[in-house]
Design an enzyme around this catalytic site. Structure first.
Site, PDB file in Angstrom:
ATOM      1  CG  HIS A  64      -1.960   1.058   1.172  1.00  0.00           C
ATOM      2  ND1 HIS A  64      -1.778   2.285   1.739  1.00  0.00           N
ATOM      3  CD2 HIS A  64      -3.183   1.076   0.586  1.00  0.00           C
ATOM      4  CE1 HIS A  64      -2.855   3.025   1.509  1.00  0.00           C
ATOM      5  NE2 HIS A  64      -3.721   2.307   0.813  1.00  0.00           N
ATOM      6  CD  GLU A  89      -5.084   2.216  -3.426  1.00  0.00           C
ATOM      7  OE1 GLU A  89      -6.137   2.634  -2.966  1.00  0.00           O
ATOM      8  OE2 GLU A  89      -4.108   1.945  -2.717  1.00  0.00           O
TER       9      GLU A  89
HETATM   10  P1  PGA Z   1      -9.279   6.281   0.045  1.00  0.00           P
HETATM   11  O1  PGA Z   1      -8.178   5.206   0.377  1.00  0.00           O
HETATM   12  O2  PGA Z   1     -10.457   5.534  -0.534  1.00  0.00           O
HETATM   13  O3  PGA Z   1      -9.585   6.922   1.352  1.00  0.00           O
HETATM   14  O4  PGA Z   1      -8.688   7.211  -0.959  1.00  0.00           O
HETATM   15  C1  PGA Z   1      -7.801   4.260  -0.560  1.00  0.00           C
HETATM   16  C2  PGA Z   1      -6.801   3.330   0.055  1.00  0.00           C
HETATM   17  O5  PGA Z   1      -7.045   2.750   1.102  1.00  0.00           O
HETATM   18  O6  PGA Z   1      -5.740   3.184  -0.499  1.00  0.00           O
END
Ligand code: PGA
Length: 229
Positions: free
Chosen positions: A73, A144
């Site tokens: 992450h 992401e």
């Molecule tokens: P978020 O987090 O939806 O608050 O942007 C995404 C994540 O956990 O990476």
């Protein structure tokens, strides 16, 4: 087919009672609940329909019934977790019989410099590099963009078209890696009930990874509904 919803609670909630209550409210088929590590066991006891996940690799996850672990992450990468450590954790997670959820994505600086594709290809190639003993392992890969995480504001939201182009690179990198297992591709980054339908409607994504909005019971239900077909 319904799509997957990974609920990444990050450092919330603060108490076991709140975690258990949130787990009960999120207990729907197709959701992977990823609580803070200290609540994984208690949350696992409560879940009947949702799957249990963790926010990182840990050796005890299989014992407490977890089926998924988020690896790489951006919050860990920003604290110094290297691609080498990430690939090791992916290998360990798969060896324990869990499904790793590898997170990849470019930072704001790389985004501005136009390096997104190079970065995600490298993160995938490196992330999967220690899976040779588990070439058939099921995997999730979440795209992401780091600049789109936790903003919940219009200015930096990634568009579906932008995310789809990066997923194309990610798929290519998986193909080159020689991985043979089923790969589920997810999108993450400020997903709420307002934009979940856009990403869920794309054939390129088989699910969503949701952070902040997954802490609100009404939001998680609304997002989940948009993933049911
Ligand atoms: P978020 O987090 O939806 O608050 O942007 C995404 C994540 O956990 O990476």
């Amino acid at each position: 087919m319904s799509k997957l919803l990974v609920a990444n609670w990050k450092n919330h909630p603060k108490t076991e009672a709140e975690a258990v209550a949130l787990a009960r409210a999120s207990d729907m088929r197709g959701i992977v609940v990823c609580p803070p590590h200290e609540f994984v066991r208690e949350v696992g006891v409560v879940l009947e329909y949702a799957a249990l996940g963790a926010q990182d690799y840990a050796p005890d996850l299989a014992v407490v019934g977890a089926r998924y672990a988020i690896i790489g992450h951006s919050s860990r990468r920003s604290e110094g977790e290297t691609d080498d450590i990430i690939s090791e954790k992916i290998g360990l997670t798969a060896a324990d019989g869990l499904i790793p959820i590898l997170c990849v994505g470019e930072t704001e600086g790389s985004h501005i410099r136009g390096e997104a594709d190079v970065i995600v290809r490298w993160q995938v190639a490196s992330g999967l590099s220690r899976l040779h003993k588990n070439r058939d392992a099921a995997l999730c890969i979440t795209y992401e963009p780091v600049w789109a995480i936790s903003i919940h504001a219009g200015a930096h939201e990634a568009t579906v078209t932008y995310a789809e182009a990066r997923i194309a690179c990610i798929r290519e990198a998986v193909m080159h890696s020689g991985h043979r297992g089923v790969v589920t591709y997810l999108y993450g980054g400020s997903v709420t009930s307002a934009n979940a339908g856009l990403f869920a409607g794309s054939a390129e994504f088989s699910g969503l990874l949701v952070g902040g909005a997954s802490l609100q019971t009404e939001e998680i239900r609304k997002i989940w509904q948009q993933l049911q077909k």
